[in-house]
Motif scaffolding. Structure first.
Motif, PDB file in Angstrom:
ATOM      1  N   ALA A   6       0.858  -1.179   0.000  1.00 41.73           N
ATOM      2  CA  ALA A   6       0.000   0.000   0.000  1.00 41.73           C
ATOM      3  C   ALA A   6       0.898   1.235   0.000  1.00 41.73           C
ATOM      4  O   ALA A   6       1.817   1.335   0.818  1.00 41.73           O
ATOM      5  CB  ALA A   6      -0.912   0.023   1.221  1.00 41.73           C
ATOM      6  N   LEU A   7       0.645   2.156  -0.936  1.00 43.33           N
ATOM      7  CA  LEU A   7       1.378   3.419  -1.006  1.00 43.33           C
ATOM      8  C   LEU A   7       0.435   4.533  -0.594  1.00 43.33           C
ATOM      9  O   LEU A   7      -0.668   4.633  -1.127  1.00 43.33           O
ATOM     10  CB  LEU A   7       1.853   3.695  -2.432  1.00 43.33           C
ATOM     11  N   THR A   8       0.854   5.371   0.339  1.00 40.02           N
ATOM     12  CA  THR A   8      -0.004   6.468   0.769  1.00 40.02           C
ATOM     13  C   THR A   8       0.676   7.806   0.544  1.00 40.02           C
ATOM     14  O   THR A   8       1.880   7.941   0.726  1.00 40.02           O
ATOM     15  CB  THR A   8      -0.365   6.359   2.262  1.00 40.02           C
ATOM     16  N   ASN A   9      -0.097   8.785   0.125  1.00 44.26           N
ATOM     17  CA  ASN A   9       0.333  10.185   0.158  1.00 44.26           C
ATOM     18  C   ASN A   9      -0.235  10.730   1.459  1.00 44.26           C
ATOM     19  O   ASN A   9      -1.424  10.990   1.564  1.00 44.26           O
ATOM     20  CB  ASN A   9      -0.235  10.977  -1.026  1.00 44.26           C
ATOM     21  N   SER A  10       0.604  10.831   2.451  1.00 48.41           N
ATOM     22  CA  SER A  10       0.112  11.239   3.762  1.00 48.41           C
ATOM     23  C   SER A  10       1.099  12.186   4.430  1.00 48.41           C
ATOM     24  O   SER A  10       2.201  12.402   3.948  1.00 48.41           O
ATOM     25  CB  SER A  10      -0.124  10.002   4.640  1.00 48.41           C
ATOM     26  N   TRP A  11       0.703  12.731   5.545  1.00 47.09           N
ATOM     27  CA  TRP A  11       1.524  13.673   6.287  1.00 47.09           C
ATOM     28  C   TRP A  11       1.505  13.271   7.749  1.00 47.09           C
ATOM     29  O   TRP A  11       0.610  12.563   8.209  1.00 47.09           O
ATOM     30  CB  TRP A  11       1.002  15.103   6.111  1.00 47.09           C
ATOM     31  N   LEU A  12       2.517  13.708   8.486  1.00 48.89           N
ATOM     32  CA  LEU A  12       2.545  13.462   9.927  1.00 48.89           C
ATOM     33  C   LEU A  12       1.428  14.273  10.557  1.00 48.89           C
ATOM     34  O   LEU A  12       1.271  15.461  10.277  1.00 48.89           O
ATOM     35  CB  LEU A  12       3.900  13.845  10.511  1.00 48.89           C
ATOM     36  N   ASP A  13       0.657  13.627  11.382  1.00 53.65           N
ATOM     37  CA  ASP A  13      -0.540  14.246  11.946  1.00 53.65           C
ATOM     38  C   ASP A  13      -0.406  14.322  13.458  1.00 53.65           C
ATOM     39  O   ASP A  13      -0.287  13.304  14.126  1.00 53.65           O
ATOM     40  CB  ASP A  13      -1.762  13.409  11.561  1.00 53.65           C
ATOM     41  N   VAL A  35       3.759  -1.351   3.724  1.00 59.75           N
ATOM     42  CA  VAL A  35       2.993  -0.097   3.720  1.00 59.75           C
ATOM     43  C   VAL A  35       4.016   1.034   3.689  1.00 59.75           C
ATOM     44  O   VAL A  35       4.849   1.146   4.588  1.00 59.75           O
ATOM     45  CB  VAL A  35       2.075   0.042   4.953  1.00 59.75           C
ATOM     46  N   LEU A  36       3.966   1.835   2.627  1.00 60.89           N
ATOM     47  CA  LEU A  36       4.881   2.969   2.485  1.00 60.89           C
ATOM     48  C   LEU A  36       4.094   4.260   2.623  1.00 60.89           C
ATOM     49  O   LEU A  36       3.179   4.517   1.849  1.00 60.89           O
ATOM     50  CB  LEU A  36       5.583   2.923   1.127  1.00 60.89           C
ATOM     51  N   GLU A  37       4.468   5.056   3.608  1.00 59.22           N
ATOM     52  CA  GLU A  37       3.838   6.353   3.830  1.00 59.22           C
ATOM     53  C   GLU A  37       4.769   7.439   3.297  1.00 59.22           C
ATOM     54  O   GLU A  37       5.934   7.505   3.688  1.00 59.22           O
ATOM     55  CB  GLU A  37       3.603   6.593   5.307  1.00 59.22           C
ATOM     56  N   SER A  38       4.258   8.284   2.430  1.00 54.12           N
ATOM     57  CA  SER A  38       5.092   9.316   1.809  1.00 54.12           C
ATOM     58  C   SER A  38       5.785  10.190   2.850  1.00 54.12           C
ATOM     59  O   SER A  38       6.944  10.560   2.684  1.00 54.12           O
ATOM     60  CB  SER A  38       4.254  10.167   0.851  1.00 54.12           C
ATOM     61  N   CYS A  39       5.093  10.504   3.930  1.00 57.20           N
ATOM     62  CA  CYS A  39       5.681  11.389   4.944  1.00 57.20           C
ATOM     63  C   CYS A  39       6.857  10.750   5.669  1.00 57.20           C
ATOM     64  O   CYS A  39       7.710  11.437   6.203  1.00 57.20           O
ATOM     65  CB  CYS A  39       4.622  11.816   5.950  1.00 57.20           C
ATOM     66  N   MET A  43       9.102  10.758  -0.113  1.00 52.69           N
ATOM     67  CA  MET A  43       8.686  10.753  -1.517  1.00 52.69           C
ATOM     68  C   MET A  43       7.174  10.626  -1.550  1.00 52.69           C
ATOM     69  O   MET A  43       6.574  10.146  -0.601  1.00 52.69           O
ATOM     70  CB  MET A  43       9.283   9.551  -2.262  1.00 52.69           C
ATOM     71  N   ARG A  44       6.590  11.056  -2.656  1.00 54.13           N
ATOM     72  CA  ARG A  44       5.144  10.901  -2.776  1.00 54.13           C
ATOM     73  C   ARG A  44       4.780  10.515  -4.198  1.00 54.13           C
ATOM     74  O   ARG A  44       5.574  10.669  -5.118  1.00 54.13           O
ATOM     75  CB  ARG A  44       4.424  12.174  -2.372  1.00 54.13           C
ATOM     76  N   LYS A  45       3.583   9.969  -4.331  1.00 56.12           N
ATOM     77  CA  LYS A  45       3.078   9.648  -5.661  1.00 56.12           C
ATOM     78  C   LYS A  45       2.822  10.965  -6.376  1.00 56.12           C
ATOM     79  O   LYS A  45       2.340  11.894  -5.739  1.00 56.12           O
ATOM     80  CB  LYS A  45       1.778   8.845  -5.560  1.00 56.12           C
ATOM     81  N   PRO A  46       3.167  11.133  -7.604  1.00 56.88           N
ATOM     82  CA  PRO A  46       3.610  10.197  -8.627  1.00 56.88           C
ATOM     83  C   PRO A  46       5.120  10.146  -8.832  1.00 56.88           C
ATOM     84  O   PRO A  46       5.570   9.736  -9.900  1.00 56.88           O
ATOM     85  CB  PRO A  46       2.915  10.722  -9.871  1.00 56.88           C
ATOM     86  N   GLN A  47       5.929  10.553  -7.855  1.00 54.91           N
ATOM     87  CA  GLN A  47       7.385  10.472  -8.019  1.00 54.91           C
ATOM     88  C   GLN A  47       7.793   9.023  -8.265  1.00 54.91           C
ATOM     89  O   GLN A  47       7.331   8.106  -7.561  1.00 54.91           O
ATOM     90  CB  GLN A  47       8.094  10.990  -6.776  1.00 54.91           C
ATOM     91  N   THR A  48       8.647   8.816  -9.253  1.00 52.74           N
ATOM     92  CA  THR A  48       9.027   7.453  -9.611  1.00 52.74           C
ATOM     93  C   THR A  48       9.798   6.755  -8.497  1.00 52.74           C
ATOM     94  O   THR A  48       9.756   5.530  -8.383  1.00 52.74           O
ATOM     95  CB  THR A  48       9.855   7.434 -10.911  1.00 52.74           C
TER      96      THR A  48
END
Length: 65
Positions: A6-13, A35-39, A43-48
């Motif tokens: 699972a890839l997430t575009n997320s931030w520290l909350d 599980v990969l969290e961008s934060c 990196m974030r989607k859509p970065q390769t």
């Protein structure tokens, strides 16, 4: 025989809803091998790079996914 990610575009909350978000991520971790969290990985989607990282962690080649 399949590994899942699972890839997430997320931030520290640090807001009041962080416990709900943490519970959701814990459920994801119990259902996916990776599980990969961008934060957390910078990196974030859509970065390769995030997809390359997912492939490495899954030990897979692009043609296999």
């Amino acid at each position: 025989g399949f590994r899942t990610c699972a890839l997430t575009n997320s931030w520290l909350d640090d807001g009041s809803g962080r416990f709900l978000r943490a519970a959701l991520l814990q459920r994801l971790r119990s259902r996916f091998h990776v599980v990969l969290e961008s934060c957390r990985i910078g990196m974030r989607k859509p970065q390769t790079g995030i997809y390359a990282r997912a492939l490495r962690e899954l030990r897979a080649r692009p043609q296999e996914v």
